[in-house]
Structures are given as structure tokens and as C-alpha cells.
Scaffold this active site. Sequence first.
Site, mmCIF file in Angstrom:
data_model
loop_
_atom_site.group_PDB
_atom_site.id
_atom_site.type_symbol
_atom_site.label_atom_id
_atom_site.label_comp_id
_atom_site.label_asym_id
_atom_site.label_seq_id
_atom_site.Cartn_x
_atom_site.Cartn_y
_atom_site.Cartn_z
ATOM 1 N N CYS A 351 26.824 29.334 103.877
ATOM 2 C CA CYS A 351 27.229 27.936 103.718
ATOM 3 C C CYS A 351 28.352 27.771 102.696
ATOM 4 O O CYS A 351 29.244 26.934 102.883
ATOM 5 C CB CYS A 351 26.029 27.086 103.326
ATOM 6 S SG CYS A 351 25.221 27.565 101.771
ATOM 7 N N HIS A 398 21.875 24.739 99.485
ATOM 8 C CA HIS A 398 22.876 24.606 100.546
ATOM 9 C C HIS A 398 24.149 24.007 99.958
ATOM 10 O O HIS A 398 24.121 23.354 98.912
ATOM 11 C CB HIS A 398 22.317 23.712 101.652
ATOM 12 C CG HIS A 398 23.113 23.727 102.916
ATOM 13 N ND1 HIS A 398 23.398 24.878 103.603
ATOM 14 C CD2 HIS A 398 23.697 22.713 103.614
ATOM 15 C CE1 HIS A 398 24.113 24.582 104.680
ATOM 16 N NE2 HIS A 398 24.308 23.283 104.709
ATOM 17 N N ASP A 414 29.100 19.032 107.430
ATOM 18 C CA ASP A 414 28.483 20.341 107.199
ATOM 19 C C ASP A 414 29.106 21.356 108.150
ATOM 20 O O ASP A 414 28.630 21.539 109.284
ATOM 21 C CB ASP A 414 26.974 20.259 107.424
ATOM 22 C CG ASP A 414 26.256 21.529 106.977
ATOM 23 O OD1 ASP A 414 26.952 22.483 106.572
ATOM 24 O OD2 ASP A 414 25.018 21.566 107.039
#
Length: 609
Positions: A351, A398, A414
Amino acid sequence: MSLPSRRLPWLAMGALVLGCLGLELSGLLAWCTLALVVAAGLKLGEASSRDGRRQVALVQLICCGLLAAQLPGLLPSLLQLTATVLILAGLLSLESETTVSWSLLIRRSLRVLAASLPLALVLFLLVPRIGPLGNGDGRHGARGTTGLSAELDPGSIAELASDEAPAARVAFADDRPPAPGDRYWRVLVHPSFDGRRWERQPSDFRALPSGPLGQKPDQLWLVEPSRFTAVPWDGRSLPLDTRLRQDPLGELELDQPPANARAYPMDSVAAPPDWQRAPPRPSDLLLPAAGDPRLRALAEGWRVLPEPQQRVAAARAWFLKAGFRYDTQPGALPERDGLDAFLFETRVGFCGHYASAFTALMRAAGVPARVVTGYYGGEWVVPVGGSPYLELRQSHAHAWSEVWLPDSGWNRIDPSSWAAGSPESTARAAEGAPARAGLMNPWQWLQRQWWGLDVAWSRWWLGFDRAGQEALLQQLFGANRQWLGWTILAGLVIGVLAGLALIGRSGRQPRQDWLERDLKRLLSLLRGLAVPARPGESLQSLCSRAGERHPSLAPILADLANQHTALRFAPPPRDVAEARRARQAWKLALRQLKRSCRDAIRQPTSSTP
């Protein structure tokens, strides 16, 4: 000095030492508490007189109060309660002139605690609360660990280890989990970029508009120790705790030591928050003067698109077609042009890689953007007892991006979800299901049951904070607060009188109820033998008459009469073991008499004198 009076203070010391394990030693109050506990232990080691042990008990009780002020969780509260009961039992043993059993001492100490409940209730409900007892700076190291960092440098990480340590728990008023797409819990914002690392900036935390006083919270957060005063939240809710503050970038800070476990209530709202509508700053478009030429060239082609939304859509389409893959072992990137290597060569990362590269692309394309780190997802746990909650672990840490769009302000993007194998794309299908106990080991199952009880305790105990107390006082007194002092004084007097009445009532109970009950059984057996007691007759005379009528029972009856005289009228033995043996001998003789009564009734009897 009796055995309980020697051992009970040491057991209480053990409970206090265990309670100190949860203290955060960055604050002065924690150090003072620890020093008092150490001093009590040293004093207990040398105390040999009653006065010395009384002084140790007083210091121990003060330590219990200090620990309760700093550690209000369920497990610390149970340890504090255990220590208090043991301290009171030790004091009662010191004041007793005779040897008293452990069970009786514990029962008496519980009565003393019950007698103090009315007084404690008045203090809990009416006496105004004090503010936080300590604070941390939120930027420096502390005892706790976290999956988040003040800076994000994914290019230097060759392998990302999964940490399953607990991070936070959140319970909801309707006991239902949020939708998978709503499980983004922001913590830190990283607007500064030097070509490789994204860093936080000094923040100006300000008080948030709070929800109505005394309102039942829609969310209750229980956060594990961390290195930051910034805490997780959904980015939209209003606080129900005056210690919560927000900065213009959307970080939420709790004014409480960060290396302690923390709890705070929130009230969900639908209106966009202020930070989301805040206009971008020039720094939200800054990139280093040189580096990553291929990234800049790609983004330059998107600049010709007139709307920021079109540039975001073009970036999404490019990522989806380029064949990116999500992996926690991507290998380290080169120090220079690391984002170029990720975007055009390896195309493998986690991520942090995707959030960093996409945010840099947006800035190069003229769209204000920044990186946000926090937690994503969570597992919904429905324990056997207690409250359901969403469990967040460090493995849920995250990173994602936020871009500024003129019509809607800051929007979450995202880019990890655009990569094959991304947990964001595979986790959503299973996020709404409760945790299945069959897939975890017994320790994890027990841990989750305990956490459910902890959530329920926190809802009750921590839910009545300063805001809740203010709402109660407003309801009781309105604008007539001048009556508050008199009400507290009257409540204290009533509480003291009620406690004294409870102690006095319990003190009227006979000291040896078991001996009185056994004596009634003995008299009943003798009536069955046709030897009832005469008015004013002693037990010795009654047993003598019964022995003459039933000669086979005479030795047992004489032994019972002698034992009763010793148990009732002789000074109690100093040794607990000796007292236990005397009671067991009485019980054995009584059972022998009961077994012999049936045979004695069948035997011929002599004439009654």
C-alpha cells in the site's frame, strides 16, 4: 502475629505490582505511584509491629487510588479491587485479638467495601471531575509500538512483516459493523515529500465542536498504547470527549498519555467535516526539483485534461492496464528515482508504494494530493458475553491518498485496490461476517471474549465522563448550581450513615454461627432419643441424663459436652490449624452420634431418674 496478618499484605503487594505493569512512566504521576509501591514493599519487609503494618496498609490504599485514576480498564480495575480487599482483610486480621480464618477475613473486608458504596456513589455522580492527569507530545518514542510511522518511506522496505498485535477496538451503538467500504480509519497525514519520504508537519490541534452533553455515543474507541497522541477515527464523527482535538488536515488528537491504553466516545454525523472542505495549500502541489523523470512525463500528459476528476480517472485506467501486483516482499527500490523503478520496472509493492506513487503523479499532473496512513478493514467479533466490536490489529495498518477536487473537497483514493492480489479487493467480501471461533486457537478465542467484556465495562464506566456528569447536573439543578455543594454534603452524610448501619448490622451476627447450628442438631437428636432438655438445664447435665438412659451413647455424649464447653467458653487457639482440628473433631463426634442413634433407640433403656 497471626499467619493471615503476615501473608495478606504481601498478596496485596503482588496485586499492586501487577497493576503497575500498565503504567506509562513518561508522566510524573506514574513515577510517584511506582515510588509509593516500592516504598510500601520496603516498609513491609521491615515492619514487625502492628503500627508499622497499619502504615503500610495506608500507603497501599493510596496506591490503589492512584492506580485507579490512571488505569480505569477492566483488568486494572479487577486488580485494584483485589488489592483493596486483601489490604482490608490484613487490617482486620491485625485488629483481631484471636485467630480468624482467611474466608471470614475476606467476607468482612467485602462488607466494608459494600458499606463504602453509598459514599463512593455520591462522589462518582456529583463531585466535579478533574482534567487529564498527564500528557505526551505525540511525536517521540514511547513504550508502545504501532504499525504506523511519522514518515512513510516504502522504497527502503524490501519485506513487510505482518504484526498481529492489537491496535484498537471500536464498538457501535447498534451492535452492527459498518459497511466494508466505510472501514477506513485515518490517523496520520503526510503532506511533505522529498522525493522518497512522506512526512508529517507540525500540527495546530484545536477543539472540535462537540456533540450534545450526555448523549449515548455511536462509537466507543479503545486504543492500545502508541507513539502518537493522534488516534484513529472515521474522519466524520463529532467527539463526546473534551480532550479530543483536530488539526486542519484531519488528524484527531486525544490529550492523554499515548503510551497508555486510551478510550474515547464519538457521535456519528452525516455532514462533511471542516477538514474535508479546507482548501489546499501550495505545499500540496510541491515536488522535488529533479528526480523520477518518467513519472513526470506520464503525469504531464494528463495535465491537458481540463478537470481534476478526469486526471484521476486517467491515472486509475493506467494503473489497471499496467499489470501491477500487490506483494509484501517487493524488494528495496533505488535511492534515486525509486518511484520510476516501481511504476515502470518492478510494478510490485504494497500500500505504501501505491499511495506514494499515485500522490506524486497527481501533484505532477497539477492536482493537490497528500498521503494518509491509518487502518483499513478490521474483523467483526461477536463474543459469547459482552459487546460486539470491530477488532483492528497492526496488520490492518494501511496507506492511501487524498486528492483535492473543487466540487467535493478532499477525497479518499485507494490506489492499492487497483493492483492484482490487493487485500482491499479480496477482504471486502468477508469483512461483514462475524469472526468464526473455529478458525482460531483457544488463546485467541479467550482473548476476544475478554475484550468483549472490556468493551462492555468501558461503555458503562468510561461512558460517564465529564460531559455525562455535566448533563446529569444540568438535569438535576439547571441554573441553580448553588445547591450542588449542599447536596454533596447531604449525600456524604447519608452515605456515611448508611455504611455505618450496614457494618453494624453485619457485626451483630454471632461469631460462631456454625456451633449454634450444630447445637440445635444435637438437641434434636436427643429429643429423638426421648431425652428433651429441661428449662435451665446445662448441656453437661442433659448429656449425662441421655447417657444413663442409653449407656452405649454415654462416651460420645460426654465427649460432645466437653468439646462444646471448650469451643464455646475456652479462649480460642492462636493457631488456625489447631482451631480447624478442634472443629473437625466436633463435627466427627456429632456424625458418630447421628449414626448411633438408630441402634440406641432399639436397645433396652434403663429407668429415667
